[in-house]
Design a protein around this motif. Structure first.
Motif, PDB file in Angstrom:
ATOM      1  N   UNK A  98       0.870  -1.186   0.000  1.00  0.00           N
ATOM      2  CA  UNK A  98       0.000   0.000   0.000  1.00  0.00           C
ATOM      3  C   UNK A  98       0.902   1.230   0.000  1.00  0.00           C
ATOM      4  N   UNK A  99       0.799   2.048  -1.048  1.00  0.00           N
ATOM      5  CA  UNK A  99       1.634   3.246  -1.163  1.00  0.00           C
ATOM      6  C   UNK A  99       0.915   4.433  -0.539  1.00  0.00           C
ATOM      7  N   UNK A 100       1.632   5.147   0.317  1.00  0.00           N
ATOM      8  CA  UNK A 100       1.123   6.371   0.936  1.00  0.00           C
ATOM      9  C   UNK A 100       1.937   7.536   0.397  1.00  0.00           C
ATOM     10  N   UNK A 101       1.263   8.502  -0.226  1.00  0.00           N
ATOM     11  CA  UNK A 101       1.962   9.597  -0.883  1.00  0.00           C
ATOM     12  C   UNK A 101       2.326  10.747   0.035  1.00  0.00           C
ATOM     13  N   UNK A 102       3.140  11.633  -0.481  1.00  0.00           N
ATOM     14  CA  UNK A 102       3.584  12.834   0.217  1.00  0.00           C
ATOM     15  C   UNK A 102       2.404  13.704   0.641  1.00  0.00           C
ATOM     16  N   UNK A 103       2.565  14.403   1.771  1.00  0.00           N
ATOM     17  CA  UNK A 103       1.484  15.212   2.332  1.00  0.00           C
ATOM     18  C   UNK A 103       0.932  16.245   1.350  1.00  0.00           C
ATOM     19  N   UNK A 104       1.798  16.853   0.541  1.00  0.00           N
ATOM     20  CA  UNK A 104       1.337  17.884  -0.376  1.00  0.00           C
ATOM     21  C   UNK A 104       1.214  17.457  -1.811  1.00  0.00           C
ATOM     22  N   UNK A 105       2.111  16.567  -2.250  1.00  0.00           N
ATOM     23  CA  UNK A 105       2.177  16.212  -3.662  1.00  0.00           C
ATOM     24  C   UNK A 105       1.647  14.823  -4.001  1.00  0.00           C
ATOM     25  N   UNK A 106       1.285  14.061  -3.011  1.00  0.00           N
ATOM     26  CA  UNK A 106       0.765  12.728  -3.273  1.00  0.00           C
ATOM     27  C   UNK A 106       1.852  11.763  -3.713  1.00  0.00           C
ATOM     28  N   UNK A 107       1.486  10.794  -4.519  1.00  0.00           N
ATOM     29  CA  UNK A 107       2.406   9.763  -4.985  1.00  0.00           C
ATOM     30  C   UNK A 107       3.171  10.270  -6.204  1.00  0.00           C
ATOM     31  N   UNK A 108       4.477  10.129  -6.174  1.00  0.00           N
ATOM     32  CA  UNK A 108       5.313  10.628  -7.267  1.00  0.00           C
ATOM     33  C   UNK A 108       5.088   9.815  -8.539  1.00  0.00           C
ATOM     34  N   UNK A 109       5.448  10.405  -9.679  1.00  0.00           N
ATOM     35  CA  UNK A 109       5.233   9.750 -10.967  1.00  0.00           C
ATOM     36  C   UNK A 109       6.004   8.438 -11.057  1.00  0.00           C
ATOM     37  N   UNK A 110       7.228   8.403 -10.516  1.00  0.00           N
ATOM     38  CA  UNK A 110       8.048   7.200 -10.581  1.00  0.00           C
ATOM     39  C   UNK A 110       7.405   6.049  -9.814  1.00  0.00           C
ATOM     40  N   UNK A 111       6.838   6.369  -8.651  1.00  0.00           N
ATOM     41  CA  UNK A 111       6.182   5.333  -7.842  1.00  0.00           C
ATOM     42  C   UNK A 111       4.810   4.998  -8.413  1.00  0.00           C
ATOM     43  N   UNK A 112       4.117   5.993  -8.954  1.00  0.00           N
ATOM     44  CA  UNK A 112       2.792   5.761  -9.537  1.00  0.00           C
ATOM     45  C   UNK A 112       2.845   4.685 -10.620  1.00  0.00           C
ATOM     46  N   UNK A 113       3.934   4.645 -11.364  1.00  0.00           N
ATOM     47  CA  UNK A 113       4.063   3.653 -12.426  1.00  0.00           C
ATOM     48  C   UNK A 113       4.111   2.215 -11.890  1.00  0.00           C
ATOM     49  N   UNK A 114       4.396   2.068 -10.602  1.00  0.00           N
ATOM     50  CA  UNK A 114       4.447   0.734  -9.991  1.00  0.00           C
ATOM     51  C   UNK A 114       3.085   0.286  -9.460  1.00  0.00           C
ATOM     52  N   UNK A 115       2.144   1.211  -9.382  1.00  0.00           N
ATOM     53  CA  UNK A 115       0.827   0.913  -8.802  1.00  0.00           C
ATOM     54  C   UNK A 115      -0.004   0.076  -9.774  1.00  0.00           C
TER      55      UNK A 115
END
Length: 260
Positions: A208-225
């Protein structure tokens, strides 16, 4: 564990100015790395962690030592003034423990055996501590985190975990690489365009990925979802805050995964 030439003391050793300075230095990441140590402050925090980490130093007032006998361990007695010099708290606690930083192996099958949290640049120490506490409550004992995520051994995080730091193991590194290493068929993340979490088939294992408080999940990590989730507001379509606090979103998400 400690000796006359050590930067820390316990077993009734005399405390030097150098040792006081060393304990205080653990407030910073640089200091923790230099000393290979972190500290826990306050009775509950110390008692909760005592059996889980290698003790390097233990300092307490005379009253605390009398009222909290420890088997095989005699803390170094210090006054409140010395504890105040060592402490990271506004009001120094009656006891401070110094532990060696642990080294944990990350089994490659961790996300196949259970849920694993992946923290993508969680920067607020209070959020990180609460996330670790939530993970502990719901039986998640492995967290992988980006190098930019707050240090779980900072005093603020240690306090906020309420003892969970003894059971929840955090591994830092390149987050996309860590996700690849775990090789999980299920990688979940929360997005505003995701499927409502209550209507999505969830799993008892995976990441389960939890993103940054302001920017959410980064593009690099989003590609793994592999599965995009959304926590809908109530009632549907209502005007609400822009987003949920990261720790709150974590608690809601994990509760759904645990069938609550």
């Amino acid at each position: 564990m400690s000796g006359k030439n050590s930067n820390f003391a316990f077993m009734n050793e005399f405390v030097t100015k150098k040792q006081i300075k060393a304990v205080k230095s653990l407030d910073t990441l640089k200091g923790r790395k230099a000393e290979n140590a972190f500290k826990a402050e306050g009775t509950k925090c110390v008692i909760d962690t005592m059996d889980h980490f290698r003790l390097k130093g233990l300092y307490a007032t005379a009253d605390w030592i009398t009222s909290h006998p420890l088997k095989g361990i005699v803390p170094t007695e210090v006054g409140r003034g010395v504890l105040g010099e060592m402490s990271s708290l506004t009001r120094a606690a009656d006891v401070i423990a110094v532990y060696e930083l642990p080294v944990y192996n990350l089994p490659s099958d961790s996300a196949r055996e259970n849920l694993v949290l992946a923290l993508d640049t969680i920067q607020d120490p209070g959020n990180l501590g609460t996330i670790m506490r939530v993970a502990d409550w719901f039986g998640i004992h492995r967290i992988i985190a980006s190098r930019e995520t707050a240090d779980c051994y900072s005093p603020k995080v240690v306090q906020a975990t309420m003892g969970a730091i003894s059971r929840v193991k955090v591994t830092y590194g390149d987050l996309p690489e860590l996700i690849d290493y775990l090789d999980s068929p299920h990688v979940f993340g929360t997005f505003l365009d995701g499927s409502p979490i209550g209507e999505t088939k969830l799993s008892s294992n995976g990441i389960i990925v939890i993103g940054n408080e302001g920017n959410g999940i980064s593009a690099e990590v989003e590609r793994k979802v592999t599965s995009r989730l959304f926590i809908p507001p109530f009632p549907p379509g209502a005007e609400t805050a822009e987003s949920l606090n990261a720790a709150v979103a974590t608690a809601i998400t994990i509760a759904k995964f645990r069938g609550l």
